[in-house]
Motif scaffolding. Structure first.
Motif, PDB file in Angstrom:
ATOM      1  N   UNK A 156      40.016  47.500  63.115  1.00 25.83           N
ATOM      2  CA  UNK A 156      39.416  48.587  62.100  1.00 25.83           C
ATOM      3  C   UNK A 156      41.177  48.927  61.621  1.00 25.83           C
ATOM      4  N   UNK A 157      42.035  48.918  62.716  1.00 28.40           N
ATOM      5  CA  UNK A 157      44.062  48.908  61.956  1.00 28.40           C
ATOM      6  C   UNK A 157      43.960  47.831  60.915  1.00 28.40           C
ATOM      7  N   UNK A 158      43.386  47.029  61.233  1.00 26.20           N
ATOM      8  CA  UNK A 158      43.989  45.835  61.070  1.00 26.20           C
ATOM      9  C   UNK A 158      42.987  45.435  60.174  1.00 26.20           C
ATOM     10  N   UNK A 159      42.557  45.687  59.331  1.00 25.15           N
ATOM     11  CA  UNK A 159      41.657  46.605  58.066  1.00 25.15           C
ATOM     12  C   UNK A 159      42.390  47.087  57.305  1.00 25.15           C
ATOM     13  N   UNK A 160      42.573  48.349  57.589  1.00 27.15           N
ATOM     14  CA  UNK A 160      43.027  49.014  56.467  1.00 27.15           C
ATOM     15  C   UNK A 160      44.617  48.508  56.172  1.00 27.15           C
ATOM     16  N   UNK A 161      45.551  48.335  56.591  1.00 21.23           N
ATOM     17  CA  UNK A 161      46.177  47.264  56.733  1.00 21.23           C
ATOM     18  C   UNK A 161      46.192  46.354  55.461  1.00 21.23           C
ATOM     19  N   UNK A 162      45.449  45.085  55.591  1.00 24.10           N
ATOM     20  CA  UNK A 162      45.593  44.677  54.822  1.00 24.10           C
ATOM     21  C   UNK A 162      44.891  44.842  53.641  1.00 24.10           C
ATOM     22  N   UNK A 163      43.898  46.327  53.412  1.00 23.60           N
ATOM     23  CA  UNK A 163      43.662  46.970  52.454  1.00 23.60           C
ATOM     24  C   UNK A 163      42.105  46.534  51.781  1.00 23.60           C
ATOM     25  N   UNK A 164      41.631  46.350  53.179  1.00 22.40           N
ATOM     26  CA  UNK A 164      40.225  45.525  53.351  1.00 22.40           C
ATOM     27  C   UNK A 164      39.057  46.914  53.009  1.00 22.40           C
ATOM     28  N   UNK A 165      39.737  48.287  54.006  1.00 21.71           N
ATOM     29  CA  UNK A 165      39.254  49.134  54.712  1.00 21.71           C
ATOM     30  C   UNK A 165      39.292  51.109  52.949  1.00 21.71           C
ATOM     31  N   UNK A 166      37.988  50.833  52.825  1.00 21.78           N
ATOM     32  CA  UNK A 166      37.702  52.596  51.915  1.00 21.78           C
ATOM     33  C   UNK A 166      37.145  53.114  52.661  1.00 21.78           C
ATOM     34  N   UNK A 167      36.313  54.093  51.674  1.00 23.36           N
ATOM     35  CA  UNK A 167      35.487  55.448  52.382  1.00 23.36           C
ATOM     36  C   UNK A 167      33.847  54.710  52.365  1.00 23.36           C
ATOM     37  N   UNK A 208      33.215  48.878  59.189  1.00 22.36           N
ATOM     38  CA  UNK A 208      34.128  48.258  59.066  1.00 22.36           C
ATOM     39  C   UNK A 208      33.958  48.602  61.078  1.00 22.36           C
ATOM     40  N   UNK A 209      34.056  50.292  61.070  1.00 25.07           N
ATOM     41  CA  UNK A 209      34.017  50.359  62.189  1.00 25.07           C
ATOM     42  C   UNK A 209      32.908  50.105  63.414  1.00 25.07           C
ATOM     43  N   UNK A 210      31.987  50.056  62.864  1.00 25.15           N
ATOM     44  CA  UNK A 210      30.803  49.290  63.889  1.00 25.15           C
ATOM     45  C   UNK A 210      31.035  47.459  63.752  1.00 25.15           C
ATOM     46  N   UNK A 211      31.515  46.824  63.017  1.00 32.67           N
ATOM     47  CA  UNK A 211      31.539  45.392  63.373  1.00 32.67           C
ATOM     48  C   UNK A 211      32.773  45.742  64.301  1.00 32.67           C
ATOM     49  N   UNK A 212      33.578  46.365  64.538  1.00 31.03           N
ATOM     50  CA  UNK A 212      34.726  46.469  65.700  1.00 31.03           C
ATOM     51  C   UNK A 212      34.423  46.690  66.864  1.00 31.03           C
ATOM     52  N   UNK A 213      32.838  47.306  67.121  1.00 29.43           N
ATOM     53  CA  UNK A 213      32.306  48.169  67.903  1.00 29.43           C
ATOM     54  C   UNK A 213      31.448  46.689  68.269  1.00 29.43           C
ATOM     55  N   UNK A 214      31.079  46.293  67.777  1.00 31.95           N
ATOM     56  CA  UNK A 214      30.409  44.908  67.934  1.00 31.95           C
ATOM     57  C   UNK A 214      30.903  43.857  69.022  1.00 31.95           C
ATOM     58  N   UNK A 215      31.835  43.370  67.984  1.00 38.21           N
ATOM     59  CA  UNK A 215      32.991  41.989  68.192  1.00 38.21           C
ATOM     60  C   UNK A 215      33.608  43.021  69.673  1.00 38.21           C
TER      61      UNK A 215
END
Length: 234
Positions: free
Chosen positions: A189-200, A206-213
């Motif tokens: 999730x932190x990487x997604x935020x850093x690379x600009x992928x995250x948004x509201x 993204x958090x769900x995907x992080x948990x599943x992974x």
């Protein structure tokens, strides 16, 4: 009067990026994603042990012949290893330097000088240390056989079963995989935020995907020692 010559030069762009906080976070994010991709492939390969010694040993041999005849024996494997070493070193160095920078930036003029780090931050730091030590042990155990008394080159299935037939082999591996799950859960999730992928709108996904992974990787890796302990794999 002679004109003064300007001797100061701008630092290289790469150095400027690396020296910035954003640059270090980007290095952490990219190197982390490279390692995550490797972990997914590595976990899938590990699960081949459930198909028997022949299948698992054949897979281990195939890893050393990938790319032949264009690539010589083990060249592709060594290329992957070099990329992983660079990724691990870049990830660790940037994490350490960001941590030191964060400590220096903390205010010291308040009553509570030592501010408690967040749960996620503490988890990432200690998890990173645990995983770093585990990587060294894992290589010495199942790659070189240095700390593995019964290690036999060319017999990966036997070596894995032998390792997980000991209580300490299981404890080290399972603790490390639990730390890995927590690391992936927060790091992705932190990487997604850093690379600009995250948004509201995408944060929940993204958090769900992080948990599943994190769950799949933890369960997938731990399944092997559990299978050896219970006699499913022997």
């Amino acid at each position: 009067m002679a004109l003064a010559t300007r001797t100061d030069r701008r630092p290289p762009f790469a150095r400027t990026v690396w020296d910035s906080t954003v640059g270090k976070k980007t290095v952490m994010a990219v190197s982390g994603l490279i390692m995550l991709l490797y972990l997914v492939v590595h976990m899938i390969g590990n699960l081949k042990i459930f198909f028997g010694a022949g299948e698992f040993d054949h897979y281990a041999h195939w890893l050393r012949t990938v790319g032949e005849p264009f690539m010589h024996y083990e060249w592709t494997l060594w290329l992957v290893r070099v990329v992983l070493v660079v990724a691990v070193v870049a990830h660790a160095v940037s994490a350490y330097q960001l941590s030191r920078r964060d400590i220096r930036a903390r205010p010291s003029g308040y009553a509570h000088k030592k501010r408690r780090a967040s749960y996620a931050t503490r988890t990432m730091r200690w998890g990173g240390i645990i995983l770093g030590l585990f990587i060294v042990w894992h290589i010495l155990d199942l790659t070189t056989g240095t700390v593995h008394p019964g290690f036999r080159h060319g017999h990966p299935y036997r070596n894995v079963v032998d390792t997980f037939s000991t209580w300490y082999g299981n404890v080290v591996y399972i603790v490390a995989m639990l730390a890995l799950g927590l690391h992936v859960r927060h790091g992705f999730w932190s990487a997604a935020q850093t690379l600009g992928v995250g948004s509201r709108t995408r944060d929940r996904a993204l958090k769900t995907l992080a948990n599943v992974l994190a769950l799949l990787l933890t369960a997938g890796f731990i399944a092997v020692p559990v299978a050896v302990m219970t006699g499913v794999v022997s």
